[in-house]
Design an enzyme around this catalytic site. Structure first.
Site, PDB file in Angstrom:
ATOM      1  N   TYR A  57      71.109  12.936  74.325  1.00  0.00           N
ATOM      2  CA  TYR A  57      72.477  12.379  73.847  1.00  0.00           C
ATOM      3  C   TYR A  57      73.411  12.298  74.788  1.00  0.00           C
ATOM      4  CZ  TYR A  57      70.722  14.264  69.197  1.00  0.00           C
ATOM      5  OH  TYR A  57      69.654  14.474  68.075  1.00  0.00           O
ATOM      6  N   SER A 211      71.546  13.200  59.961  1.00  0.00           N
ATOM      7  CA  SER A 211      72.197  11.902  59.251  1.00  0.00           C
ATOM      8  C   SER A 211      72.399  12.286  57.731  1.00  0.00           C
ATOM      9  CB  SER A 211      71.337  10.840  59.752  1.00  0.00           C
ATOM     10  OG  SER A 211      71.727  10.473  61.078  1.00  0.00           O
ATOM     11  N   PRO A 212      73.050  13.403  57.219  1.00  0.00           N
ATOM     12  CA  PRO A 212      73.086  13.361  56.003  1.00  0.00           C
ATOM     13  C   PRO A 212      73.669  12.585  55.252  1.00  0.00           C
ATOM     14  CG  PRO A 212      74.182  15.164  57.165  1.00  0.00           C
ATOM     15  CD  PRO A 212      73.309  14.593  58.191  1.00  0.00           C
ATOM     16  N   ALA A 214      74.083   9.489  56.335  1.00  0.00           N
ATOM     17  CA  ALA A 214      73.459   8.091  56.854  1.00  0.00           C
ATOM     18  C   ALA A 214      74.320   7.475  57.732  1.00  0.00           C
ATOM     19  CB  ALA A 214      73.070   7.154  55.317  1.00  0.00           C
ATOM     20  N   GLY A 216      77.455   7.596  58.385  1.00  0.00           N
ATOM     21  CA  GLY A 216      78.615   7.623  57.923  1.00  0.00           C
ATOM     22  C   GLY A 216      78.468   6.738  56.654  1.00  0.00           C
ATOM     23  N   LEU A 218      77.494   7.161  53.791  1.00  0.00           N
ATOM     24  CA  LEU A 218      77.861   8.005  52.273  1.00  0.00           C
ATOM     25  C   LEU A 218      79.110   8.375  52.325  1.00  0.00           C
ATOM     26  CD1 LEU A 218      74.259   9.296  52.304  1.00  0.00           C
ATOM     27  CD2 LEU A 218      75.368   7.740  50.640  1.00  0.00           C
ATOM     28  N   GLY A 220      81.299   6.363  52.121  1.00  0.00           N
ATOM     29  CA  GLY A 220      82.006   5.407  51.198  1.00  0.00           C
ATOM     30  C   GLY A 220      83.064   4.500  52.109  1.00  0.00           C
TER      31      GLY A 220
END
Ligand SMILES: NC(=O)c1ccc[n+]([C@@H]2O[C@H](COP(=O)([O-])OP(=O)(O)OC[C@H]3O[C@@H](n4cnc5c(N)ncnc54)[C@H](OP(=O)(O)O)[C@@H]3O)[C@@H](O)[C@H]2O)c1
Length: 371
Positions: A57, A211-212, A214, A216, A218, A220
């Site tokens: 990272y 990445s829950p 995705a 960013g 999700l 919206g």
């Protein structure tokens, strides 16, 4: 914050884990040092203890910043520190990457230095290298635990058969078992449900979802209009990079986003909170890795577990996001299974079997993991 034991271990971790892939602005979509420090402080103040990084990272900067914040706040003993190896850090040196013993030990020494610590709580294989025998990885992991440089071990982004092989070898040979499997999981990426969820439940590997949101999507904030997607953030910055984890703009995914928006409006919650709550409450999931570039985002995300999504709204989300059932998984659907069980509905275990047991600790609920 509730704490759970991770996999088959006694390691107590917060259900929300802080992802630090955004620590350092070296990749063009992260947070600078001041912002990263604010994110770290906010997570710790909220009672979080589980923090994830990797030598990859931001080219090692994420580890350096995290090590610095832990040192400055004197929180090394409170933090469950996770880092990972696999990716090559010296182009031209074939053994400065991959999952062989030589690189695992080399990478660990580098991470310890950058994190300014003498042990890692959870050391993880980052990505399957397709060549290293499972026997070599699990033996090296066990040696590192015995040496005291590592407390627990885990794996990320590998085929289920390889993870199952590692876990079986560990169990049969009395070696340190894998505490967790870290995999991409969100409303738009549910493919792990075919193999990895049952694997986590039966083999006790547990699941950490990355990445829950995705990346960013999700939240919206990305809106399609006239063959173009508008919105500011990582996905707009990295568009066209070829990294499959960043290819999220599709008609299918925007239909899921629309259903998520409907549910979030109904509940009076942000879309990010509903998306995180959905992941956290899926079978086999131990911990959800939340990422942020701004404290307002982290604040929003930290309030994602204090509500329940009602059954009818959950069904709407599940239906809109259902993964495609391809061969051979089509043979495990109720229609074919009914042919096997003489028309009867046969479950693996009664539903109470996987229910969690609350062990009330002082000041905090500690729960034995679902698996
Ligand atoms: N093992 C692996 O291979 C692997 C791979 C990837 C990640 N991970 C781990 O998982 C962690 C989390 O992954 P991720 O960062 O991809 O998670 P994510 O939750 O899918 O995406 C986080 C990003 O979404 C945006 N965001 C977050 N909350 C928001 C909110 N409330 N409103 C609006 N936008 C919001 C922010 O980006 P913007 O501000 O740029 O929009 C943030 O950096 C990583 O830090 C890393 O530790 C592991």
């Amino acid at each position: 914050m509730d704490y759970f034991t991770l996999g088959k271990t006694g390691l107590k971790v917060s259900r929300l884990a802080l992802g630090t892939m955004t620590f350092g602005d070296d990749w063009g979509w992260g947070a600078d040092e001041k912002n990263s420090r604010a994110l770290f402080d906010m997570f710790m103040q909220a009672g979080g203890n589980f923090i994830d990084t990797a030598d990859l990272y931001t080219g090692g900067n994420s580890e350096k910043l995290l090590g610095k914040f832990i040192k400055e706040t004197g929180t090394r003993d409170n933090v469950v520190l996770t880092t990972k190896f696999s990716y090559n850090t010296e182009p031209g040196n074939v053994n400065a990457g991959g999952n062989g013993r030589k690189n695992i030990i080399r990478a660990l020494e580098g991470s310890l230095k950058r994190l300014d610590t003498d042990y890692i709580d959870l050391y993880m294989l980052h990505t399957w290298d397709k060549v290293t025998p499972a026997e070599e990885v699990i033996r090296t992991f066990d040696d590192l635990v015995r040496s005291g440089k590592v407390r627990h071990v885990g794996i990320s982004d590998a085929p289920a058969w390889y993870i199952a092989q590692l876990q079986t070898l560990a169990t049969e040979r009395g070696l340190e078992p894998l505490a967790t499997a870290q995999l991409e999981y969100s409303l738009v990426e549910r493919n792990i449900e075919h193999e990895f969820v049952p694997m986590a439940q039966r083999l006790g590997t547990s699941l950490m979802a990355w990445s829950p949101l995705a990346s960013g999507l999700l939240s919206g904030k990305y809106k399609p209009s006239n063959n173009e997607v508008k919105g500011e953030g990582r996905l707009a910055t990295v568009a066209g990079s070829g990294n499959p984890a960043f290819e999220k703009f599709s008609d299918r995914n925007f239909k899921i986003v629309a259903e998520l928006e409907r549910v979030a409006d109904h509940l009076g919650r942000s879309m990010a909170q509903v998306a995180l709550n959905w992941v956290a409450n899926q079978p086999g999931v131990s911990s959800v890795l939340i990422g942020a570039t701004k404290v307002t985002q982290l604040q929003d995300n930290l309030s994602s577990l204090d509500f329940e999504i009602p059954k009818d709204l959950m069904e709407g989300l599940n239906k809109a996001s259902a993964p495609e059932v391809k061969n051979p998984y089509s043979f495990f659907t109720p229609a074919i299974q009914g042919m096997i069980h003489g028309g009867a509905s046969v479950g693996d275990k009664p539903s109470s079997y996987y229910q969690q047991t609350l062990i009330q600790g002082e000041g905090a609920g500690v729960t034995a993991d679902a698996d």
